[in-house]
Design a protein around this motif. Structure first.
Motif, PDB file in Angstrom:
ATOM      1  N   GLU A   1      -6.879   8.017  -6.915  1.00  0.00           N
ATOM      2  CA  GLU A   1      -7.771   8.470  -5.848  1.00  0.00           C
ATOM      3  C   GLU A   1      -8.270   7.285  -5.021  1.00  0.00           C
ATOM      4  OE1 GLU A   1      -8.544  11.656  -5.299  1.00  0.00           O
ATOM      5  OE2 GLU A   1      -7.549  12.456  -7.063  1.00  0.00           O
ATOM      6  N   ARG A   2      -8.163   7.405  -3.720  1.00  0.00           N
ATOM      7  CA  ARG A   2      -8.644   6.336  -2.836  1.00  0.00           C
ATOM      8  C   ARG A   2     -10.166   6.265  -2.795  1.00  0.00           C
ATOM      9  NH1 ARG A   2      -4.513   4.607   1.024  1.00  0.00           N
ATOM     10  NH2 ARG A   2      -2.801   6.079   0.953  1.00  0.00           N
ATOM     11  N   SER A   3     -10.802   7.410  -2.750  1.00  0.00           N
ATOM     12  CA  SER A   3     -12.250   7.435  -2.557  1.00  0.00           C
ATOM     13  C   SER A   3     -13.028   7.630  -3.859  1.00  0.00           C
ATOM     14  CB  SER A   3     -12.629   8.538  -1.573  1.00  0.00           C
ATOM     15  OG  SER A   3     -12.224   9.785  -2.084  1.00  0.00           O
ATOM     16  N   ARG A   4     -12.339   7.927  -4.947  1.00  0.00           N
ATOM     17  CA  ARG A   4     -13.011   8.132  -6.233  1.00  0.00           C
ATOM     18  C   ARG A   4     -12.479   7.133  -7.248  1.00  0.00           C
ATOM     19  NH1 ARG A   4     -12.764  14.414  -7.520  1.00  0.00           N
ATOM     20  NH2 ARG A   4     -11.553  13.426  -9.139  1.00  0.00           N
ATOM     21  N   ARG A   5     -12.679   5.852  -6.975  1.00  0.00           N
ATOM     22  CA  ARG A   5     -12.143   4.805  -7.827  1.00  0.00           C
ATOM     23  C   ARG A   5     -12.797   4.776  -9.197  1.00  0.00           C
ATOM     24  NH1 ARG A   5      -8.092   1.743  -5.560  1.00  0.00           N
ATOM     25  NH2 ARG A   5      -7.818   1.504  -7.776  1.00  0.00           N
ATOM     26  N   TYR A   6     -13.918   5.434  -9.352  1.00  0.00           N
ATOM     27  CA  TYR A   6     -14.574   5.478 -10.653  1.00  0.00           C
ATOM     28  C   TYR A   6     -13.766   6.296 -11.661  1.00  0.00           C
ATOM     29  CZ  TYR A   6     -16.253   9.913  -8.743  1.00  0.00           C
ATOM     30  OH  TYR A   6     -16.323  11.151  -8.163  1.00  0.00           O
ATOM     31  N   THR A   7     -12.751   7.025 -11.205  1.00  0.00           N
ATOM     32  CA  THR A   7     -11.902   7.785 -12.119  1.00  0.00           C
ATOM     33  C   THR A   7     -10.738   6.954 -12.660  1.00  0.00           C
ATOM     34  OG1 THR A   7     -10.499   8.622 -10.335  1.00  0.00           O
ATOM     35  CG2 THR A   7     -12.441   9.932 -10.907  1.00  0.00           C
ATOM     36  N   ASP A   8     -10.600   5.716 -12.200  1.00  0.00           N
ATOM     37  CA  ASP A   8      -9.481   4.871 -12.626  1.00  0.00           C
ATOM     38  C   ASP A   8      -9.458   4.664 -14.135  1.00  0.00           C
ATOM     39  OD1 ASP A   8      -8.739   4.663 -10.006  1.00  0.00           O
ATOM     40  OD2 ASP A   8      -9.247   2.540  -9.795  1.00  0.00           O
TER      41      ASP A   8
END
Length: 58
Positions: A27-34
């Motif tokens: 996800e580009r805008s939800r990097r906290y899911t990495d």
């Protein structure tokens, strides 16, 4: 085992559609899911190795 990392808004290449691979959407805008995605990736790799390459487990 193959992994194809891509952004969800990108289209697959034509030749990648025929490969037997897993998709890894970053996800580009939800990097906290990495972190969760990386943990799932390693879990999938461990499962693949234990099922298909047990001689590699130590």
């Amino acid at each position: 085992m193959g992994i194809y990392p891509k952004f969800p808004d990108e289209h697959l290449r034509d030749n990648a559609k025929t490969w037997n691979i897993g998709m890894l959407d970053i996800e580009r805008s939800r990097r906290y899911t990495d972190r969760a995605k990386v943990l799932k990736l390693w879990e999938d790799i461990d499962n693949y190795i234990s099922t298909n390459k047990p001689h590699l487990i130590f």
